[in-house]
Scaffold this motif. Structure first.
Motif, PDB file in Angstrom:
ATOM      1  N   LYS A  83      20.976  50.690  22.335  1.00  0.00           N
ATOM      2  CA  LYS A  83      21.310  49.854  21.172  1.00  0.00           C
ATOM      3  C   LYS A  83      22.446  50.471  20.349  1.00  0.00           C
ATOM      4  N   THR A  84      22.273  51.736  20.013  1.00  0.00           N
ATOM      5  CA  THR A  84      23.288  52.389  19.174  1.00  0.00           C
ATOM      6  C   THR A  84      24.607  52.541  19.925  1.00  0.00           C
ATOM      7  N   THR A  85      24.519  52.750  21.249  1.00  0.00           N
ATOM      8  CA  THR A  85      25.743  52.849  22.053  1.00  0.00           C
ATOM      9  C   THR A  85      26.515  51.534  21.976  1.00  0.00           C
ATOM     10  N   LEU A  86      25.801  50.420  22.113  1.00  0.00           N
ATOM     11  CA  LEU A  86      26.455  49.112  22.026  1.00  0.00           C
ATOM     12  C   LEU A  86      27.099  48.936  20.648  1.00  0.00           C
ATOM     13  N   LEU A  87      26.386  49.356  19.632  1.00  0.00           N
ATOM     14  CA  LEU A  87      26.905  49.237  18.264  1.00  0.00           C
ATOM     15  C   LEU A  87      28.189  50.061  18.095  1.00  0.00           C
ATOM     16  N   LYS A  88      28.189  51.272  18.644  1.00  0.00           N
ATOM     17  CA  LYS A  88      29.372  52.137  18.537  1.00  0.00           C
ATOM     18  C   LYS A  88      30.547  51.574  19.338  1.00  0.00           C
ATOM     19  N   LEU A  89      30.236  50.874  20.420  1.00  0.00           N
ATOM     20  CA  LEU A  89      31.302  50.216  21.201  1.00  0.00           C
ATOM     21  C   LEU A  89      31.907  49.070  20.387  1.00  0.00           C
ATOM     22  N   ILE A  90      31.038  48.314  19.718  1.00  0.00           N
ATOM     23  CA  ILE A  90      31.528  47.192  18.898  1.00  0.00           C
ATOM     24  C   ILE A  90      32.379  47.708  17.731  1.00  0.00           C
ATOM     25  N   LEU A  91      31.989  48.867  17.201  1.00  0.00           N
ATOM     26  CA  LEU A  91      32.742  49.451  16.082  1.00  0.00           C
ATOM     27  C   LEU A  91      34.039  50.136  16.557  1.00  0.00           C
ATOM     28  N   GLY A  92      34.159  50.331  17.867  1.00  0.00           N
ATOM     29  CA  GLY A  92      35.366  50.977  18.400  1.00  0.00           C
ATOM     30  C   GLY A  92      35.301  52.494  18.355  1.00  0.00           C
ATOM     31  N   PHE A  93      34.115  53.059  18.099  1.00  0.00           N
ATOM     32  CA  PHE A  93      33.975  54.515  18.116  1.00  0.00           C
ATOM     33  C   PHE A  93      33.870  55.031  19.558  1.00  0.00           C
ATOM     34  N   LEU A  94      33.463  54.155  20.468  1.00  0.00           N
ATOM     35  CA  LEU A  94      33.403  54.503  21.895  1.00  0.00           C
ATOM     36  C   LEU A  94      34.237  53.494  22.675  1.00  0.00           C
ATOM     37  N   LYS A  95      34.761  53.929  23.824  1.00  0.00           N
ATOM     38  CA  LYS A  95      35.549  53.022  24.666  1.00  0.00           C
ATOM     39  C   LYS A  95      34.712  52.621  25.876  1.00  0.00           C
ATOM     40  N   PRO A  96      34.695  51.328  26.211  1.00  0.00           N
ATOM     41  CA  PRO A  96      33.913  50.941  27.393  1.00  0.00           C
ATOM     42  C   PRO A  96      34.576  51.430  28.677  1.00  0.00           C
ATOM     43  N   ASN A  97      33.770  51.684  29.707  1.00  0.00           N
ATOM     44  CA  ASN A  97      34.343  52.044  31.005  1.00  0.00           C
ATOM     45  C   ASN A  97      34.901  50.823  31.719  1.00  0.00           C
ATOM     46  N   LYS A  98      34.253  49.706  31.486  1.00  0.00           N
ATOM     47  CA  LYS A  98      34.723  48.423  32.036  1.00  0.00           C
ATOM     48  C   LYS A  98      34.405  47.329  31.036  1.00  0.00           C
TER      49      LYS A  98
ATOM     50  N   PRO B 211      38.108  45.979  18.970  1.00  0.00           N
ATOM     51  CA  PRO B 211      37.376  46.595  17.854  1.00  0.00           C
ATOM     52  C   PRO B 211      38.233  47.423  16.893  1.00  0.00           C
ATOM     53  N   LYS B 212      39.108  48.294  17.420  1.00  0.00           N
ATOM     54  CA  LYS B 212      39.878  49.158  16.515  1.00  0.00           C
ATOM     55  C   LYS B 212      40.766  48.340  15.576  1.00  0.00           C
ATOM     56  N   GLN B 213      41.324  47.253  16.111  1.00  0.00           N
ATOM     57  CA  GLN B 213      42.205  46.412  15.269  1.00  0.00           C
ATOM     58  C   GLN B 213      41.390  45.551  14.297  1.00  0.00           C
ATOM     59  N   ALA B 214      40.114  45.382  14.632  1.00  0.00           N
ATOM     60  CA  ALA B 214      39.280  44.482  13.804  1.00  0.00           C
ATOM     61  C   ALA B 214      38.507  45.228  12.718  1.00  0.00           C
ATOM     62  N   ARG B 215      38.720  46.550  12.626  1.00  0.00           N
ATOM     63  CA  ARG B 215      37.896  47.352  11.701  1.00  0.00           C
ATOM     64  C   ARG B 215      37.968  46.873  10.250  1.00  0.00           C
ATOM     65  N   LYS B 216      39.134  46.323   9.878  1.00  0.00           N
ATOM     66  CA  LYS B 216      39.300  45.864   8.493  1.00  0.00           C
ATOM     67  C   LYS B 216      38.292  44.778   8.125  1.00  0.00           C
ATOM     68  N   ILE B 217      37.862  44.012   9.134  1.00  0.00           N
ATOM     69  CA  ILE B 217      36.959  42.899   8.831  1.00  0.00           C
ATOM     70  C   ILE B 217      35.500  43.212   9.177  1.00  0.00           C
ATOM     71  N   ILE B 218      35.266  44.495   9.508  1.00  0.00           N
ATOM     72  CA  ILE B 218      33.893  44.891   9.826  1.00  0.00           C
ATOM     73  C   ILE B 218      33.303  45.688   8.658  1.00  0.00           C
ATOM     74  N   GLY B 219      32.107  45.316   8.276  1.00  0.00           N
ATOM     75  CA  GLY B 219      31.368  46.117   7.298  1.00  0.00           C
ATOM     76  C   GLY B 219      30.257  46.819   8.057  1.00  0.00           C
ATOM     77  N   TYR B 220      30.155  48.119   7.905  1.00  0.00           N
ATOM     78  CA  TYR B 220      29.173  48.867   8.677  1.00  0.00           C
ATOM     79  C   TYR B 220      28.156  49.539   7.751  1.00  0.00           C
ATOM     80  N   VAL B 221      26.896  49.356   8.090  1.00  0.00           N
ATOM     81  CA  VAL B 221      25.822  49.975   7.308  1.00  0.00           C
ATOM     82  C   VAL B 221      25.057  50.944   8.216  1.00  0.00           C
ATOM     83  N   PRO B 222      25.347  52.240   8.075  1.00  0.00           N
ATOM     84  CA  PRO B 222      24.608  53.206   8.903  1.00  0.00           C
ATOM     85  C   PRO B 222      23.210  53.436   8.328  1.00  0.00           C
ATOM     86  N   GLN B 223      22.431  54.246   9.002  1.00  0.00           N
ATOM     87  CA  GLN B 223      21.081  54.547   8.493  1.00  0.00           C
ATOM     88  C   GLN B 223      21.204  55.471   7.287  1.00  0.00           C
ATOM     89  N   HIS B 224      20.471  55.179   6.234  1.00  0.00           N
ATOM     90  CA  HIS B 224      20.607  55.976   5.015  1.00  0.00           C
ATOM     91  C   HIS B 224      20.150  57.410   5.207  1.00  0.00           C
TER      92      HIS B 224
END
Lengths: 258, 240
Positions: free
Chosen positions: B42-57, B67-80
């Motif tokens: 789950k968290t891996t998928l989330l990090k891929l969507i956020l652009g913190f990880l790159k997919p292999n395919k 994702p990297k270009q879309a960061r301006k329109i993403i709001g991210y709420v990590p675990q407190h």
């Protein structure tokens, strides 16, 4: 008396300014071990300077800046092994310093003064260097205050806002290395860590805003140093340990504050 | 309008595939709950969507951008619970961080006004000058949601927003998430999230999404419960 302690007191104020900003950032970013590693590693730069007969300030600044970049790389790329690798850099820098000192002809009493420091020996040139580094630190914190605070709280979120947190972190470590170089003659490699962290650790308990933490730690750092200088003058003891003991007593008292 | 499009996504770590052939589409303003056990990806998928990880395919598009270009329109709420709470920082300072961006060094009046508005909207303005360590888990989580919302995101991504929070706090957080009028992705191992008005559910466990579908009313959808989530829910109350 003033003629004898005026330069040390000016040095206290200038180092106090650096401690205010860098010391507070070290505490909230939990980079005390990294700071210790850079401080001890700076002995490599001092050893090189004495061997090649070049400026200690220049050599130590460049050497510690390189160490800061290496440490930034290590902590970013190998976070799970950073404690061991920080220890390696700590010992490596010192080893380089010891080797070059042993190759340098004659007795190197100067080298020992960098290990233990002596704020009473600070000269005009040292004050000018301290003032220059303070200026760089102050300009940096004015422009980067919000980013440094965000980096300290949540590096990942800063990256998400389009700001390169790794570059910022590396820049912070380079500023730390310059602060170490400017303080090493006065405080000494071995005791520098205490003076960089104790005022900020005390200040942290008394405020809910980072800005005031910096102000309080700067005042405390200066007061501790001035107190140590005055005690050393009257009791004819070494100033740096006196400074650290005064600071430690205040830290112990502050620990009782909830 | 497609908000998030994940196509043939593969990701491996240490030669082991963590995610394989993941495909889903999330439309604008929809609410996707990603559920599954810990370690399921789950968290891996989330990090891929956020652009913190790159997919292999495969690829991920967020409102048509990578994702990297879309960061301006993403709001991210990590675990407190991921942060040190000892830092002397107030709630207002944390929320303002959502207004940081490249090339900008100081907060403007508008930034402070936006932060105030979000705090009022989430009913936590009274916490504005409090130090973060003096707040409860639920309050801290609301502060992180406020920090994400102050950037006026089109997509809000939340990682385990109800973890380490008392039951009352959990209800408040879920009510809040449900009421937001943006595209939402919530990653959670807490299946209580399925009781909410989610539009799509992705169940991730060992490489695959088992279900991704239209709006469902989980408590009444016996079929879904029995067939799709049977392994996951067998130890839980399937009727919820």
């Amino acid at each position: 008396m003033w003629d004898l302690i005026n330069y040390p007191i000016y040095a206290s104020i200038l180092i106090g300014i650096a401690i205010a900003v860098i010391g507070s950032l070290i505490v909230i970013n939990k980079t005390t071990a990294i700071t210790g590693s850079i401080a001890h590693g700076s002995f490599g730069g001092i050893g090189l300077a004495l061997y090649f007969g070049i400026s200690v300030i220049l050599s130590a600044s460049l050497f510690t800046a390189v160490l800061a970049i290496i440490l930034a790389f290590i902590t970013i790329k190998f976070p799970h092994r950073q404690d061991s690798l920080i220890g390696v850099i700590w010992a490596l820098g010192m080893s380089i310093g010891i080797i070059f000192l042993s190759l340098t002809p004659g007795y190197q009493s100067d080298a020992l003064s960098y290990l233990f420091g002596n704020i009473l020996l600070v000269g005009k040139k040292d004050l000018i260097f301290m003032g220059t580094i303070d200026l760089v630190i102050l300009i940096s914190i004015i422009f980067l205050y919000n980013r440094f605070l965000a980096m300290s709280y949540d590096k990942e979120f800063l990256t998400l806002r389009g700001i390169n947190a790794n570059y910022l972190y590396t820049y912070f470590l380079i500023l730390t290395s310059l602060t170490i170089v400017m303080s090493v003659r006065a405080i000494g490699i071995i005791l520098i860590l205490a003076l960089f962290t104790i005022p900020s650790l005390i200040a942290e308990k008394w405020t809910k805003k980072f800005f005031y933490m910096m102000i309080i730690s700067g005042i405390l750092g200066t007061v501790f140093m001035a107190g140590g200088i005055i005690i050393s003058f009257y009791y004819d003891i070494s100033a740096t340990p006196a400074i650290v003991i005064i600071a430690s007593v205040f830290l112990l008292i502050s620990l009782f504050k909830k | 309008m497609k908000a998030v499009e994940v196509k043939n996504l593969y990701f491996k770590y240490n030669k082991e595939w963590i995610l394989e052939n993941i495909n889903f589409i999330l439309n604008d303003k929809e609410f996707l709950a990603i559920i599954g056990p810990n370690g399921g990806g789950k968290t891996t998928l989330l990090k891929l969507i956020l652009g913190f990880l790159k997919p292999n395919k495969g690829e991920i598009k967020i409102y048509g951008k990578f994702p990297k270009q879309a960061r301006k329109i993403i709001g991210y709420v990590p675990q407190h619970i991921s942060f040190s709470i000892d830092i002397p920082i107030t709630v207002f300072d944390i929320v303002l961080q959502g207004r940081l961006k490249k090339g900008k060094f100081f907060y403007s009046k508008i930034d402070k006004q936006k932060a105030t508005e979000v705090l009022e909207k989430l009913h936590i303005y009274y916490l504005k000058d409090k130090r973060i360590k003096d707040l409860s888990g639920g309050e801290r989580q609301k502060v992180l949601i406020a920090r994400a919302l102050v950037s006026e995101p089109k997509l809000l991504i939340m990682d385990e927003p109800t973890s380490a929070i008392d039951p009352r706090g959990q209800t408040e957080i879920l009510d809040l998430i449900e009421s937001l009028n943006v595209t939402r992705i919530v990653v959670s191992h807490d299946i209580k999230i399925l009781l909410r008005k989610v539009d799509k559910i992705a169940y991730i466990h060992k490489k695959a999404i088992f279900h991704e579908g239209p709006k469902l009313n989980i408590p009444k959808d016996k079929h879904f419960c029995e067939i799709e989530l049977i392994n996951f829910l067998k130890d839980e109350n399937c009727g919820i």
